[in-house]
Design a protein around this motif. Sequence first.
Motif, mmCIF file in Angstrom:
data_model
loop_
_atom_site.group_PDB
_atom_site.id
_atom_site.type_symbol
_atom_site.label_atom_id
_atom_site.label_comp_id
_atom_site.label_asym_id
_atom_site.label_seq_id
_atom_site.Cartn_x
_atom_site.Cartn_y
_atom_site.Cartn_z
ATOM 1 N N CYS A 97 18.952 17.628 4.420
ATOM 2 C CA CYS A 97 20.264 17.828 5.036
ATOM 3 C C CYS A 97 21.231 18.162 3.909
ATOM 4 N N VAL A 98 21.928 19.284 4.032
ATOM 5 C CA VAL A 98 22.804 19.784 2.976
ATOM 6 C C VAL A 98 24.247 19.791 3.470
ATOM 7 N N CYS A 99 25.156 19.356 2.582
ATOM 8 C CA CYS A 99 26.565 19.361 2.972
ATOM 9 C C CYS A 99 27.451 19.608 1.754
ATOM 10 N N TRP A 100 28.288 20.638 1.844
ATOM 11 C CA TRP A 100 29.335 20.864 0.866
ATOM 12 C C TRP A 100 30.602 20.157 1.354
ATOM 13 N N PRO A 101 31.486 19.723 0.466
ATOM 14 C CA PRO A 101 32.723 19.051 0.884
ATOM 15 C C PRO A 101 33.492 19.864 1.926
ATOM 16 N N GLY A 102 33.809 19.222 3.036
ATOM 17 C CA GLY A 102 34.593 19.865 4.082
ATOM 18 C C GLY A 102 33.811 20.771 5.008
ATOM 19 N N GLN A 103 32.489 20.861 4.810
ATOM 20 C CA GLN A 103 31.660 21.754 5.617
ATOM 21 C C GLN A 103 30.756 20.962 6.567
ATOM 22 N N THR A 104 30.295 21.633 7.633
ATOM 23 C CA THR A 104 29.370 21.013 8.583
ATOM 24 C C THR A 104 27.980 20.915 7.956
ATOM 25 N N PRO A 105 27.322 19.759 8.048
ATOM 26 C CA PRO A 105 25.967 19.623 7.499
ATOM 27 C C PRO A 105 24.986 20.572 8.185
ATOM 28 N N TRP A 106 23.967 20.980 7.457
ATOM 29 C CA TRP A 106 22.935 21.851 8.003
ATOM 30 C C TRP A 106 21.603 21.525 7.332
ATOM 31 N N MET A 107 20.533 21.957 7.978
ATOM 32 C CA MET A 107 19.195 21.700 7.464
ATOM 33 C C MET A 107 18.737 22.848 6.577
ATOM 34 N N PHE A 108 18.118 22.494 5.458
ATOM 35 C CA PHE A 108 17.481 23.487 4.598
ATOM 36 C C PHE A 108 16.031 23.085 4.387
ATOM 37 N N THR A 109 15.112 24.002 4.678
ATOM 38 C CA THR A 109 13.698 23.757 4.420
ATOM 39 C C THR A 109 13.187 24.797 3.437
ATOM 40 N N ALA A 110 12.669 24.313 2.318
ATOM 41 C CA ALA A 110 12.072 25.168 1.297
ATOM 42 C C ALA A 110 10.564 25.166 1.500
ATOM 43 N N VAL A 111 9.954 26.355 1.477
ATOM 44 C CA VAL A 111 8.560 26.512 1.893
ATOM 45 C C VAL A 111 7.712 27.172 0.820
ATOM 46 N N TYR A 112 6.529 26.631 0.611
ATOM 47 C CA TYR A 112 5.468 27.383 -0.063
ATOM 48 C C TYR A 112 4.218 27.257 0.807
ATOM 49 N N ALA A 113 3.934 28.299 1.585
ATOM 50 C CA ALA A 113 2.821 28.276 2.535
ATOM 51 C C ALA A 113 1.492 28.448 1.807
ATOM 52 N N HIS A 114 0.502 27.694 2.232
ATOM 53 C CA HIS A 114 -0.810 27.733 1.592
ATOM 54 C C HIS A 114 -1.480 29.089 1.808
ATOM 55 N N PRO A 115 -2.187 29.620 0.816
ATOM 56 C CA PRO A 115 -2.880 30.903 0.993
ATOM 57 C C PRO A 115 -3.959 30.877 2.068
ATOM 58 N N CYS A 116 -4.517 29.693 2.348
ATOM 59 C CA CYS A 116 -5.566 29.564 3.374
ATOM 60 C C CYS A 116 -4.941 29.564 4.763
ATOM 61 N N ILE A 117 -5.439 30.433 5.656
ATOM 62 C CA ILE A 117 -4.865 30.569 7.001
ATOM 63 C C ILE A 117 -4.890 29.256 7.764
ATOM 64 N N ALA A 118 -6.019 28.531 7.727
ATOM 65 C CA ALA A 118 -6.146 27.283 8.485
ATOM 66 C C ALA A 118 -5.141 26.240 8.001
ATOM 67 N N LYS A 119 -4.963 26.135 6.692
ATOM 68 C CA LYS A 119 -4.001 25.172 6.148
ATOM 69 C C LYS A 119 -2.575 25.619 6.406
ATOM 70 N N ARG A 120 -2.367 26.929 6.401
ATOM 71 C CA ARG A 120 -1.038 27.462 6.671
ATOM 72 C C ARG A 120 -0.598 27.143 8.092
ATOM 73 N N GLN A 121 -1.526 27.096 9.032
ATOM 74 C CA GLN A 121 -1.202 26.785 10.414
ATOM 75 C C GLN A 121 -0.555 25.408 10.534
ATOM 76 N N LYS A 122 -0.965 24.477 9.669
ATOM 77 C CA LYS A 122 -0.372 23.135 9.687
ATOM 78 C C LYS A 122 1.117 23.192 9.337
ATOM 79 N N LEU A 123 1.498 24.171 8.519
ATOM 80 C CA LEU A 123 2.911 24.322 8.180
ATOM 81 C C LEU A 123 3.727 24.713 9.393
ATOM 82 N N TRP A 124 3.241 25.688 10.184
ATOM 83 C CA TRP A 124 3.998 26.116 11.362
ATOM 84 C C TRP A 124 4.151 24.943 12.338
ATOM 85 N N ASP A 125 3.092 24.143 12.493
ATOM 86 C CA ASP A 125 3.175 22.961 13.371
ATOM 87 C C ASP A 125 4.204 21.967 12.834
#
Length: 205
Positions: free
Chosen positions: A92-120
Motif C-alpha cells: 500500500c503506497v501513500c504520498w502525503p495528502g494523496q489517496t492510498p493505492w496498491m502497487f504490485t511489483a512482479v517478476y513472473a517465473h519463466p516456467c508456464i506452470a509456475k507462472r500460472q500461480k502468479l495470475w491466481d
Amino acid sequence: MNIISWNARGAECTKFKTTVMNLSRTHHMDILFICEPRISGGKAIDVVKSLGFSNYEIVDANGFSGGMWLLWNASKVTVDIVGTSAQSISACVCWPGQTPWMFTAVYAHPCIAKRQKLWDYLSFVGANHNMPWIIAGDFNEMLRFEDKLGGTSLCRLRGFKTWFDNHDMVDLGFYGSKYTWTNKKGYVIGSALDKSYALIAPLKQ
C-alpha cells in the motif's frame, strides 16, 4: 512520483551500483523495483543498503534464478508491505495528502506452470484490496502478437493476457524501445517479454 522497475540480471557487480546511482540522480526515484538480482541473503542486504534507500523488502533469489527487491525512502513516501510471493511484492503506497493505492511489483517465473500461480495470486490480491492498483515488472509474457518480432509468439501469449482481460486492466503504455529482449544471434528475434508494463485497475464498486 517516480517509480522505476528494472530487470537487472545480476546486482553484484560495480556497474550495477553505478547504474542505480545514475538513475537516482537523473530520475529522482521515489520507489525502485529490482528483479533478477541473482544474489541472496547477507550479500543481497549489503548491496541493498549501499544504494541509498532507507527501507526495503527482499524476496530472495533461488540460487542464481529470480529474486526481487523493493526499495523506497520513508521520508518521501509511505510504503506498507501487504504481501509477498515467490513472484511478487505487494504494498500500500501513500504520498502525503494523496489517496492510498496498491502497487504490485512482479517478476513472473519463466516456467508456464509456475507462472500460472502468479495470475491466481494476483486475482487473490485484487479481490482483497479495494484500492486503485498499479502493477509493474517483468511478466515474461506478452499482451499482443505485435509485442514480438520474429519467432513464434503463441507460447508467450497465454495466462497473462487472459488475466489482464478478465480483470479490466489498462495498459498505461511506455517510452523507449519497443523490444527489450533479443537472442543476440545471427537472426533477429526481439520481444517485449521484459518490458515493465504499468497497469491500473479501477476502484471496485
